[in-house]
Design a protein around this motif. Structure first.
Motif, PDB file in Angstrom:
ATOM      1  N   LYS A   2     -14.909 -16.453 -27.146  1.00  0.00           N
ATOM      2  CA  LYS A   2     -16.010 -16.953 -26.303  1.00  0.00           C
ATOM      3  C   LYS A   2     -16.537 -15.852 -25.384  1.00  0.00           C
ATOM      4  N   LEU A   3     -15.640 -15.021 -24.907  1.00  0.00           N
ATOM      5  CA  LEU A   3     -16.042 -13.904 -24.062  1.00  0.00           C
ATOM      6  C   LEU A   3     -16.933 -12.926 -24.838  1.00  0.00           C
ATOM      7  N   LEU A   4     -16.609 -12.727 -26.112  1.00  0.00           N
ATOM      8  CA  LEU A   4     -17.451 -11.866 -26.951  1.00  0.00           C
ATOM      9  C   LEU A   4     -18.849 -12.460 -27.097  1.00  0.00           C
ATOM     10  N   ASP A   5     -18.924 -13.772 -27.246  1.00  0.00           N
ATOM     11  CA  ASP A   5     -20.237 -14.412 -27.358  1.00  0.00           C
ATOM     12  C   ASP A   5     -21.085 -14.143 -26.116  1.00  0.00           C
ATOM     13  N   VAL A   6     -20.469 -14.238 -24.949  1.00  0.00           N
ATOM     14  CA  VAL A   6     -21.183 -13.955 -23.703  1.00  0.00           C
ATOM     15  C   VAL A   6     -21.621 -12.490 -23.682  1.00  0.00           C
ATOM     16  N   TYR A   7     -20.704 -11.616 -24.053  1.00  0.00           N
ATOM     17  CA  TYR A   7     -21.005 -10.183 -24.075  1.00  0.00           C
ATOM     18  C   TYR A   7     -22.141  -9.882 -25.061  1.00  0.00           C
ATOM     19  N   GLU A   9     -24.500 -11.874 -26.005  1.00  0.00           N
ATOM     20  CA  GLU A   9     -25.749 -12.370 -25.412  1.00  0.00           C
ATOM     21  C   GLU A   9     -26.290 -11.375 -24.398  1.00  0.00           C
ATOM     22  N   GLU A  10     -25.407 -10.767 -23.633  1.00  0.00           N
ATOM     23  CA  GLU A  10     -25.830  -9.749 -22.667  1.00  0.00           C
ATOM     24  C   GLU A  10     -26.414  -8.534 -23.378  1.00  0.00           C
ATOM     25  N   LEU A  11     -25.770  -8.100 -24.457  1.00  0.00           N
ATOM     26  CA  LEU A  11     -26.296  -6.969 -25.234  1.00  0.00           C
ATOM     27  C   LEU A  11     -27.691  -7.285 -25.755  1.00  0.00           C
ATOM     28  N   GLN A  12     -27.845  -8.483 -26.252  1.00  0.00           N
ATOM     29  CA  GLN A  12     -29.120  -8.903 -26.825  1.00  0.00           C
ATOM     30  C   GLN A  12     -30.205  -9.012 -25.766  1.00  0.00           C
ATOM     31  N   SER A  13     -29.850  -9.508 -24.601  1.00  0.00           N
ATOM     32  CA  SER A  13     -30.872  -9.751 -23.583  1.00  0.00           C
ATOM     33  C   SER A  13     -31.246  -8.495 -22.794  1.00  0.00           C
ATOM     34  N   ALA A  14     -30.462  -7.434 -22.911  1.00  0.00           N
ATOM     35  CA  ALA A  14     -30.716  -6.226 -22.131  1.00  0.00           C
ATOM     36  C   ALA A  14     -31.909  -5.423 -22.637  1.00  0.00           C
ATOM     37  N   GLY A  15     -32.386  -5.729 -23.819  1.00  0.00           N
ATOM     38  CA  GLY A  15     -33.477  -4.934 -24.373  1.00  0.00           C
ATOM     39  C   GLY A  15     -32.925  -3.685 -25.043  1.00  0.00           C
ATOM     40  N   GLU A  16     -33.702  -3.138 -25.934  1.00  0.00           N
ATOM     41  CA  GLU A  16     -33.231  -1.994 -26.706  1.00  0.00           C
ATOM     42  C   GLU A  16     -33.157  -0.740 -25.850  1.00  0.00           C
ATOM     43  N   ASN A  17     -32.013  -0.075 -25.922  1.00  0.00           N
ATOM     44  CA  ASN A  17     -31.867   1.238 -25.303  1.00  0.00           C
ATOM     45  C   ASN A  17     -30.773   2.001 -26.042  1.00  0.00           C
ATOM     46  N   GLU A  18     -30.715   3.273 -25.821  1.00  0.00           N
ATOM     47  CA  GLU A  18     -29.836   4.145 -26.609  1.00  0.00           C
ATOM     48  C   GLU A  18     -28.356   3.864 -26.368  1.00  0.00           C
ATOM     49  N   ILE A  20     -26.869   1.010 -25.542  1.00  0.00           N
ATOM     50  CA  ILE A  20     -26.491  -0.219 -26.249  1.00  0.00           C
ATOM     51  C   ILE A  20     -26.513   0.021 -27.748  1.00  0.00           C
ATOM     52  N   ARG A  21     -27.474   0.768 -28.224  1.00  0.00           N
ATOM     53  CA  ARG A  21     -27.556   1.113 -29.645  1.00  0.00           C
ATOM     54  C   ARG A  21     -26.246   1.755 -30.121  1.00  0.00           C
ATOM     55  N   ILE A  22     -25.751   2.719 -29.362  1.00  0.00           N
ATOM     56  CA  ILE A  22     -24.500   3.408 -29.714  1.00  0.00           C
ATOM     57  C   ILE A  22     -23.335   2.420 -29.722  1.00  0.00           C
ATOM     58  N   HIS A  23     -23.317   1.547 -28.739  1.00  0.00           N
ATOM     59  CA  HIS A  23     -22.227   0.568 -28.656  1.00  0.00           C
ATOM     60  C   HIS A  23     -22.266  -0.419 -29.829  1.00  0.00           C
ATOM     61  N   ILE A  24     -23.448  -0.838 -30.211  1.00  0.00           N
ATOM     62  CA  ILE A  24     -23.577  -1.759 -31.347  1.00  0.00           C
ATOM     63  C   ILE A  24     -23.062  -1.093 -32.621  1.00  0.00           C
ATOM     64  N   VAL A  25     -23.418   0.159 -32.819  1.00  0.00           N
ATOM     65  CA  VAL A  25     -22.919   0.897 -33.989  1.00  0.00           C
ATOM     66  C   VAL A  25     -21.393   0.930 -33.969  1.00  0.00           C
ATOM     67  N   GLN A  26     -20.808   1.182 -32.812  1.00  0.00           N
ATOM     68  CA  GLN A  26     -19.343   1.219 -32.703  1.00  0.00           C
ATOM     69  C   GLN A  26     -18.726  -0.143 -33.013  1.00  0.00           C
ATOM     70  N   ILE A  27     -19.295  -1.197 -32.489  1.00  0.00           N
ATOM     71  CA  ILE A  27     -18.761  -2.540 -32.741  1.00  0.00           C
ATOM     72  C   ILE A  27     -18.818  -2.858 -34.229  1.00  0.00           C
ATOM     73  N   LEU A  28     -19.926  -2.533 -34.874  1.00  0.00           N
ATOM     74  CA  LEU A  28     -20.079  -2.859 -36.290  1.00  0.00           C
ATOM     75  C   LEU A  28     -19.298  -1.921 -37.200  1.00  0.00           C
ATOM     76  N   SER A  29     -18.803  -0.819 -36.665  1.00  0.00           N
ATOM     77  CA  SER A  29     -18.017   0.080 -37.523  1.00  0.00           C
ATOM     78  C   SER A  29     -16.529  -0.080 -37.225  1.00  0.00           C
ATOM     79  N   ASP A  30     -15.998   0.601 -36.226  1.00  0.00           N
ATOM     80  CA  ASP A  30     -14.541   0.629 -36.083  1.00  0.00           C
ATOM     81  C   ASP A  30     -13.999   0.202 -34.722  1.00  0.00           C
ATOM     82  N   PHE A  31     -14.802  -0.376 -33.868  1.00  0.00           N
ATOM     83  CA  PHE A  31     -14.348  -0.752 -32.525  1.00  0.00           C
ATOM     84  C   PHE A  31     -13.126  -1.666 -32.557  1.00  0.00           C
ATOM     85  N   PHE A  32     -13.138  -2.701 -33.387  1.00  0.00           N
ATOM     86  CA  PHE A  32     -12.067  -3.695 -33.389  1.00  0.00           C
ATOM     87  C   PHE A  32     -10.798  -3.215 -34.100  1.00  0.00           C
ATOM     88  N   GLU A  33     -10.876  -2.106 -34.806  1.00  0.00           N
ATOM     89  CA  GLU A  33      -9.718  -1.612 -35.534  1.00  0.00           C
ATOM     90  C   GLU A  33      -8.597  -1.144 -34.604  1.00  0.00           C
TER      91      GLU A  33
END
Length: 174
Positions: A2-7, A9-18, A20-33
């Protein structure tokens, strides 16, 4: 979770910036590993972020390739709620960018990806895919993928489709 869902939503609502872009790439690649989390749970966390961003059509250059490549990470014979959600976003999106990305995946090296994209093209009736669908069917060697391409051509009811289908059958009749 649930905390991830809130987080997210915050990423999504912050608007595009570099940053957040880098963080999204990390989450979708190897962050959770780095955590001791089951692979299916990690995949779910990544999928939820990708789908949220895709629904809002932000960071599409990052999330759309990840979403489309999901089919090469998912086995068709298994029950996979994430795959269902990924298919749903692709089927319901009215974005030309999404449709063009689906069409381009007809050339993917993975036959499962080509098969899924063919199914989506037929169901969604993406008529702009017809020339590439014809071209790829002629070259297709995987029978399950060819079957999906043939079904898509049938659903699109494009003139010339029967000729392309007959060429494929003639080439593979043995």
């Amino acid at each position: 979770s649930k905390l991830l869902d809130v987080y997210y939503e915050e990423l999504q609502s912050a608007g595009e910036n570099e940053l957040i872009r880098i963080h999204i790439v990390q989450i979708l690649s190897d962050f959770f590993e780095q955590f001791n989390i089951e692979d299916t749970i990690r995949r779910e966390y990544k999928t939820r972020l990708a789908l949220l961003l895709a629904k809002h059509e932000i960071y599409m250059d990052i999330v759309l390739p990840w979403i489309l490549n999901y089919f090469s990470r998912s086995k068709t014979a298994t029950i996979d709620l994430n795959r269902y959600n990924v298919e749903s976003i692709l089927m319901t999106s009215s974005s030309l960018q999404v449709d063009n990305a689906i069409i381009s995946k007809l050339c993917d090296s993975d036959c499962y990806v080509r098969e899924h994209m063919s199914d989506i093209i037929g169901e969604k009736k993406i008529f702009s895919a017809i020339p590439l669908l014809f071209k790829q069917l002629i070259k297709e060697e995987n029978y399950f993928t060819a079957q999906s391409m043939i079904e898509a051509i049938g659903k699109l009811q494009e003139s010339g489709g029967i000729t392309i289908i007959m060429q494929w059958i003639e080439k593979h009749k043995e």
